[in-house]
Design a protein around this motif. Sequence first.
Motif, PDB file in Angstrom:
ATOM      1  N   UNK A 107       0.846  -1.195   0.000  1.00 59.75           N
ATOM      2  CA  UNK A 107       0.000   0.000   0.000  1.00 59.75           C
ATOM      3  C   UNK A 107       0.885   1.250   0.000  1.00 59.75           C
ATOM      4  N   UNK A 108       0.255   2.380  -0.217  1.00 61.76           N
ATOM      5  CA  UNK A 108       1.001   3.638  -0.244  1.00 61.76           C
ATOM      6  C   UNK A 108       0.998   4.342   1.114  1.00 61.76           C
ATOM      7  N   UNK A 109       0.555   3.654   2.152  1.00 58.28           N
ATOM      8  CA  UNK A 109       0.495   4.253   3.486  1.00 58.28           C
ATOM      9  C   UNK A 109       1.902   4.450   4.053  1.00 58.28           C
ATOM     10  N   UNK A 110       2.054   5.519   4.857  1.00 53.00           N
ATOM     11  CA  UNK A 110       3.349   5.852   5.457  1.00 53.00           C
ATOM     12  C   UNK A 110       3.160   6.272   6.908  1.00 53.00           C
ATOM     13  N   UNK A 111       4.197   6.053   7.709  1.00 51.17           N
ATOM     14  CA  UNK A 111       4.222   6.614   9.057  1.00 51.17           C
ATOM     15  C   UNK A 111       4.644   8.073   8.939  1.00 51.17           C
ATOM     16  N   UNK A 112       4.065   8.932   9.766  1.00 45.46           N
ATOM     17  CA  UNK A 112       4.406  10.350   9.727  1.00 45.46           C
ATOM     18  C   UNK A 112       4.313  10.936  11.133  1.00 45.46           C
ATOM     19  N   UNK A 113       5.058  12.018  11.335  1.00 39.82           N
ATOM     20  CA  UNK A 113       5.042  12.737  12.619  1.00 39.82           C
ATOM     21  C   UNK A 113       4.363  14.076  12.385  1.00 39.82           C
ATOM     22  N   UNK A 114       3.426  14.429  13.259  1.00 37.26           N
ATOM     23  CA  UNK A 114       2.692  15.676  13.128  1.00 37.26           C
ATOM     24  C   UNK A 114       3.577  16.842  13.535  1.00 37.26           C
ATOM     25  N   UNK A 115       3.609  17.861  12.684  1.00 32.78           N
ATOM     26  CA  UNK A 115       4.344  19.081  12.988  1.00 32.78           C
ATOM     27  C   UNK A 115       3.423  20.147  13.560  1.00 32.78           C
ATOM     28  N   UNK A 116       2.120  19.860  13.573  1.00 33.92           N
ATOM     29  CA  UNK A 116       1.169  20.782  14.179  1.00 33.92           C
ATOM     30  C   UNK A 116      -0.041  21.008  13.295  1.00 33.92           C
ATOM     31  N   UNK A 117      -1.147  21.445  13.918  1.00 40.20           N
ATOM     32  CA  UNK A 117      -2.362  21.721  13.151  1.00 40.20           C
ATOM     33  C   UNK A 117      -2.224  23.012  12.356  1.00 40.20           C
ATOM     34  N   UNK A 118      -2.874  23.048  11.206  1.00 37.74           N
ATOM     35  CA  UNK A 118      -2.840  24.234  10.356  1.00 37.74           C
ATOM     36  C   UNK A 118      -4.241  24.810  10.134  1.00 37.74           C
ATOM     37  N   UNK A 169       2.503  17.323   8.363  1.00 35.10           N
ATOM     38  CA  UNK A 169       3.195  16.119   8.813  1.00 35.10           C
ATOM     39  C   UNK A 169       4.526  15.984   8.085  1.00 35.10           C
ATOM     40  N   UNK A 170       5.439  15.232   8.737  1.00 36.66           N
ATOM     41  CA  UNK A 170       6.735  14.930   8.143  1.00 36.66           C
ATOM     42  C   UNK A 170       6.857  13.422   8.041  1.00 36.66           C
ATOM     43  N   UNK A 171       7.144  12.937   6.834  1.00 33.32           N
ATOM     44  CA  UNK A 171       7.332  11.509   6.615  1.00 33.32           C
ATOM     45  C   UNK A 171       8.724  11.096   7.078  1.00 33.32           C
ATOM     46  N   UNK A 172       8.978   9.796   7.108  1.00 38.37           N
ATOM     47  CA  UNK A 172      10.265   9.262   7.554  1.00 38.37           C
ATOM     48  C   UNK A 172      11.408   9.696   6.632  1.00 38.37           C
ATOM     49  N   UNK A 208       4.113  17.560   4.233  1.00 33.70           N
ATOM     50  CA  UNK A 208       2.903  17.807   3.470  1.00 33.70           C
ATOM     51  C   UNK A 208       1.735  18.057   4.412  1.00 33.70           C
ATOM     52  N   UNK A 209       0.649  18.560   3.859  1.00 33.19           N
ATOM     53  CA  UNK A 209      -0.591  18.740   4.611  1.00 33.19           C
ATOM     54  C   UNK A 209      -1.457  17.506   4.443  1.00 33.19           C
ATOM     55  N   UNK A 210      -2.092  17.073   5.520  1.00 34.43           N
ATOM     56  CA  UNK A 210      -3.033  15.957   5.467  1.00 34.43           C
ATOM     57  C   UNK A 210      -4.308  16.356   6.200  1.00 34.43           C
ATOM     58  N   UNK A 211      -5.381  15.646   5.902  1.00 32.81           N
ATOM     59  CA  UNK A 211      -6.688  15.931   6.488  1.00 32.81           C
ATOM     60  C   UNK A 211      -6.996  14.922   7.583  1.00 32.81           C
ATOM     61  N   UNK A 212      -7.589  15.401   8.673  1.00 33.60           N
ATOM     62  CA  UNK A 212      -8.071  14.528   9.731  1.00 33.60           C
ATOM     63  C   UNK A 212      -9.516  14.150   9.396  1.00 33.60           C
ATOM     64  N   UNK A 213      -9.819  12.866   9.182  1.00 37.11           N
ATOM     65  CA  UNK A 213     -11.171  12.475   8.769  1.00 37.11           C
ATOM     66  C   UNK A 213     -12.195  12.701   9.886  1.00 37.11           C
ATOM     67  N   UNK A 214     -13.472  12.798   9.528  1.00 36.81           N
ATOM     68  CA  UNK A 214     -14.517  13.063  10.525  1.00 36.81           C
ATOM     69  C   UNK A 214     -14.599  12.035  11.650  1.00 36.81           C
ATOM     70  N   UNK A 215     -14.206  10.781  11.410  1.00 39.42           N
ATOM     71  CA  UNK A 215     -14.322   9.763  12.458  1.00 39.42           C
ATOM     72  C   UNK A 215     -13.379  10.033  13.632  1.00 39.42           C
ATOM     73  N   UNK A 216     -12.313  10.840  13.427  1.00 35.48           N
ATOM     74  CA  UNK A 216     -11.376  11.171  14.503  1.00 35.48           C
ATOM     75  C   UNK A 216     -11.610  12.561  15.101  1.00 35.48           C
TER      76      UNK A 216
END
Length: 167
Positions: A22-33, A40-43, A48-56
């Motif tokens: 899969x194309x999934x990756x571990x990432x560390x959050x650099x903070x909300x925008x 987030x920062x990948x290994x 890049x910017x990512x979205x937090x889905x409604x379920x979380x």
Amino acid sequence: MGKKGSGRNTLETEDFVLEEGSSQNYARSLGPRGNHQHQVEYADGTQTLVVLPPKFRNTIWVKRGHYVIVDPMAGTTSDKVGGEIIQVLFPQHIKWLKQAGKWPDHFDRKEEQSEEEAEAEEVEEEEEEEEDDLFVNNNRPIMSGTESEEESEEEDSEEEETKGISH
């Protein structure tokens, strides 16, 4: 099952290991925008910017330094947003991944560097505190001659004059 029970099931899932191929990756959050987006920062060091889905959104808060699993193919709605958070990793997940040997070394090195930097900053702060023992109030202007000294001099001169007249 109520809303509480469904939230617990979402957080306690065992899907914190990346799927093979899969194309999934571990990432560390650099903070909300803002607007449920997180930097987030990948290994490999890319950010890049990512979205937090409604379920979380109402069950968990992702803060700076938290680790997540990101799927770059899901939730991409614009050029700026580079994926969606699939899973939020808790400390027990990270511990298990380290024991299994599946945790990226890049994040371990980052943690060690940040701990060393924090210790160095603490030492510098302690040295600065030793130098600056006295508190200086910057809200009051520093006057060269105080009014109380001038008043006492005037009173002394008036007393001498009154003494000289009465004699």
